[in-house]
Design an enzyme around this catalytic site. Structure first.
Site, PDB file in Angstrom:
ATOM      1  N   HIS A 105       0.868  -1.189   0.000  1.00  0.00           N
ATOM      2  CA  HIS A 105       0.000   0.000   0.000  1.00  0.00           C
ATOM      3  C   HIS A 105       0.903   1.238   0.000  1.00  0.00           C
ATOM      4  CE1 HIS A 105      -2.845   2.918   1.775  1.00  0.00           C
ATOM      5  NE2 HIS A 105      -3.827   2.080   1.472  1.00  0.00           N
ATOM      6  N   ASP A 138       2.928  -4.464   8.154  1.00  0.00           N
ATOM      7  CA  ASP A 138       1.708  -3.670   8.006  1.00  0.00           C
ATOM      8  C   ASP A 138       0.528  -4.634   8.161  1.00  0.00           C
ATOM      9  OD1 ASP A 138      -0.524  -2.397   7.100  1.00  0.00           O
ATOM     10  OD2 ASP A 138       0.307  -1.786   5.172  1.00  0.00           O
ATOM     11  N   CYS A 145      -4.678   2.430  -3.704  1.00  0.00           N
ATOM     12  CA  CYS A 145      -3.418   2.938  -3.117  1.00  0.00           C
ATOM     13  C   CYS A 145      -2.284   1.935  -3.295  1.00  0.00           C
ATOM     14  CB  CYS A 145      -3.577   3.286  -1.637  1.00  0.00           C
ATOM     15  SG  CYS A 145      -4.790   4.561  -1.347  1.00  0.00           S
ATOM     16  N   LYS A 174     -10.620  -0.618  10.463  1.00  0.00           N
ATOM     17  CA  LYS A 174     -10.801  -1.841   9.659  1.00  0.00           C
ATOM     18  C   LYS A 174     -11.149  -3.019  10.564  1.00  0.00           C
ATOM     19  CE  LYS A 174      -7.479  -0.093   6.322  1.00  0.00           C
ATOM     20  NZ  LYS A 174      -8.100   0.240   5.046  1.00  0.00           N
ATOM     21  N   GLN A 181      -4.760  -5.206   7.082  1.00  0.00           N
ATOM     22  CA  GLN A 181      -5.773  -6.132   6.568  1.00  0.00           C
ATOM     23  C   GLN A 181      -5.718  -7.480   7.270  1.00  0.00           C
ATOM     24  OE1 GLN A 181      -8.085  -5.103   4.780  1.00  0.00           O
ATOM     25  NE2 GLN A 181      -7.276  -3.241   3.854  1.00  0.00           N
TER      26      GLN A 181
HETATM   27  N1  PMP Z   1      -1.893  -0.691   4.635  1.00  0.00           N
HETATM   28  C1  PMP Z   1      -2.866  -1.421   4.099  1.00  0.00           C
HETATM   29  C2  PMP Z   1      -2.565  -2.811   3.622  1.00  0.00           C
HETATM   30  C3  PMP Z   1      -4.151  -0.886   3.974  1.00  0.00           C
HETATM   31  O1  PMP Z   1      -5.135  -1.609   3.433  1.00  0.00           O
HETATM   32  C4  PMP Z   1      -4.392   0.429   4.429  1.00  0.00           C
HETATM   33  C5  PMP Z   1      -5.764   1.066   4.308  1.00  0.00           C
HETATM   34  N2  PMP Z   1      -6.354   0.908   3.053  1.00  0.00           N
HETATM   35  C6  PMP Z   1      -3.346   1.142   5.003  1.00  0.00           C
HETATM   36  C7  PMP Z   1      -2.100   0.545   5.104  1.00  0.00           C
HETATM   37  C8  PMP Z   1      -3.528   2.520   5.545  1.00  0.00           C
HETATM   38  O2  PMP Z   1      -4.415   2.520   6.610  1.00  0.00           O
HETATM   39  P1  PMP Z   1      -5.010   3.882   7.177  1.00  0.00           P
HETATM   40  O3  PMP Z   1      -5.491   4.653   5.985  1.00  0.00           O
HETATM   41  O4  PMP Z   1      -6.114   3.451   8.079  1.00  0.00           O
HETATM   42  O5  PMP Z   1      -3.897   4.570   7.904  1.00  0.00           O
END
Ligand code: PMP
Length: 401
Positions: A119, A196, A359, A222, A199
């Site tokens: 991401h 990270d 993203c 999430k 998910q």
């Molecule tokens: N890493 C992953 C794998 C994600 O799916 C996301 C959110 N889509 C993020 C990081 C970023 O999370 P946040 O926008 O809640 O900070």
């Protein structure tokens, strides 16, 4: 029907779901009443600041706030609650480690290892710090079925690599990383590894001690909790050696104009009045998912993804991405139809999916697409969502001939 789908009962716990086919839980999960009620109480009759109040309600709120830290620690297998830093979300957690650990430890010529499927939150913070200190970024490729290729990682890692940062579960492909093996490879050359877990935490039981990583981040929203709050876990010895992230109230030991000293971790990283009600909501969310059990949640989501994958693969002109055992997340494309059109037509039939690059632009380039359509499942999802998705895709095909 999977066990949890008898759990239409669970659907009733979520006022945001109803008979809507919400298949965008990877973007953000709907909230159960237990979380909404806890937040309402925290903003209502229980509301007060933490850490400073001399009156009873503030003392109670402080107890709740710190009890939540212990709950988070035990939820992810941390040794101590002092290893739990409250942050705004995974993005802030990664930025904190990039700036406070990598920004102070890395030198010109050092290297950072990421993967193709990360991401942007797990790419850009490292680019910013790499540019500042003169470090380089290398990218671990993917296997044909869309996993981070750990054999390739083992072959390419060198003692110049000081930090490895990888997603536990891909937000596009749902592929699950063998964290333990990736940590072993990182540690073989003395690198630190950040996972990270955005998910992963909502859909897999996570034990940071067993994974043997050095930092782990996730966002509460999430995990059926509120937005604006998340967690950075770091090994105590690493957090203790890191300088503050931001300066302000609460994070200090003593302030004079000549010299300021800082509180120990995690307080040192929590400048300013914290997101008190967010922490209360996160705590309620952990209670809620633990009441169901992450193994049951994982099995439930895997069954739904498998059913959706099989059904979509049978439709001509649909291409499904990612490995067969993807966790809760399924990306696909309908040949000749832009994913945004797929999303719009599905919306007309009450099915909410995500369409775009998620993203993860480098991953889109790797897949050879601009964007994908993505269906992602949660604890309230059931067979009716899969059926509505498949019916909606048939409609897309009819409309586009
Ligand atoms: N890493 C992953 C794998 C994600 O799916 C996301 C959110 N889509 C993020 C990081 C970023 O999370 P946040 O926008 O809640 O900070």
């Amino acid at each position: 029907m999977t066990d949890l789908a008898q759990g239409l009962r669970l659907r009733d716990d979520f006022p945001g779901v109803g008979d809507w086919h919400y298949l965008d839980s990877a973007a953000t999960a709907q909230k159960p009443n237990a979380v909404i009620d806890a937040i309402a109480r925290a903003y209502g009759p229980d509301y007060a600041t933490v850490h400073r109040g001399v009156y009873e309600r503030s003392a109670n709120m402080t107890l709740a706030y710190e009890a939540a830290r212990r709950k988070v620690a035990s939820f992810i297998g941390a040794k101590s609650d002092s290893e739990i830093v409250y942050v705004r979300g995974a993005t802030e957690g990664i930025n904190l480690v990039a700036q406070c650990w990598a920004g102070t430890q890395l030198k010109a010529g050092d290297r950072i290892l990421l993967s193709t499927l990360e991401h942007h939150s797990n790419i850009v913070p490292w680019q910013i710090v790499a540019e500042k200190v003169g470090a380089h970024i290398d990218v671990v490729p993917l296997t044909d079925d869309g996993r981070i290729d750990l054999d390739a990682m083992r072959a390419m890692i060198t003692p110049r690599h000081r930090m490895v940062a990888l997603a536990h579960v891909s937000n596009v492909l749902g592929s699950v990383l063998d964290c333990r093996r990736s940590a072993d490879i990182a540690h073989m050359v003395g690198a630190k590894i950040l996972i990270d877990g955005c998910q992963a935490v909502p859909r897999l039981a996570v034990d940071v001690a067993a994974l043997d990583c050095d930092f782990y981040v996730f966002s509460a929203h999430k995990l059926y909790g509120p937005t604006g709050i998340g967690v950075l876990w770091g090994r105590a010895e690493l957090l203790d050696a890191m300088p503050p992230y931001q300066g302000g109230g609460s994070m200090i030991d003593k302030v004079t104009f000549e010299k300021t000293t800082y509180a120990p971790a995690p307080t040192r990283f929590e400048a300013g009045t914290p997101h008190i009600t967010g922490v209360v909501g996160l705590s309620a969310a952990i209670d809620y998912v633990q009441g169901i059990g992450l193994d049951a949640i994982h099995a439930h989501e895997c069954a739904l993804v498998a059913k959706a994958r099989t059904a979509l693969e049978q439709i001509n002109s649909v291409r499904v991405f990612g490995p067969d055992d993807s966790a809760g997340i399924l990306s696909f494309e309908v040949e000749g139809v832009h994913p945004h059109d797929v999303g719009t037509i599905l919306d007309e039939t009450g099915v909410a999916i995500r369409a775009g690059h998620h993203c993860a632009q480098p991953l889109m380039r790797h897949l050879g697409v601009e964007a994908t359509a993505r269906a992602s499942f949660g604890i309230y999802s059931d067979d009716s969502d899969v059926d509505a998705l498949v019916k909606g895709i048939e409609r897309v095909r009819k409309i586009f001939g």
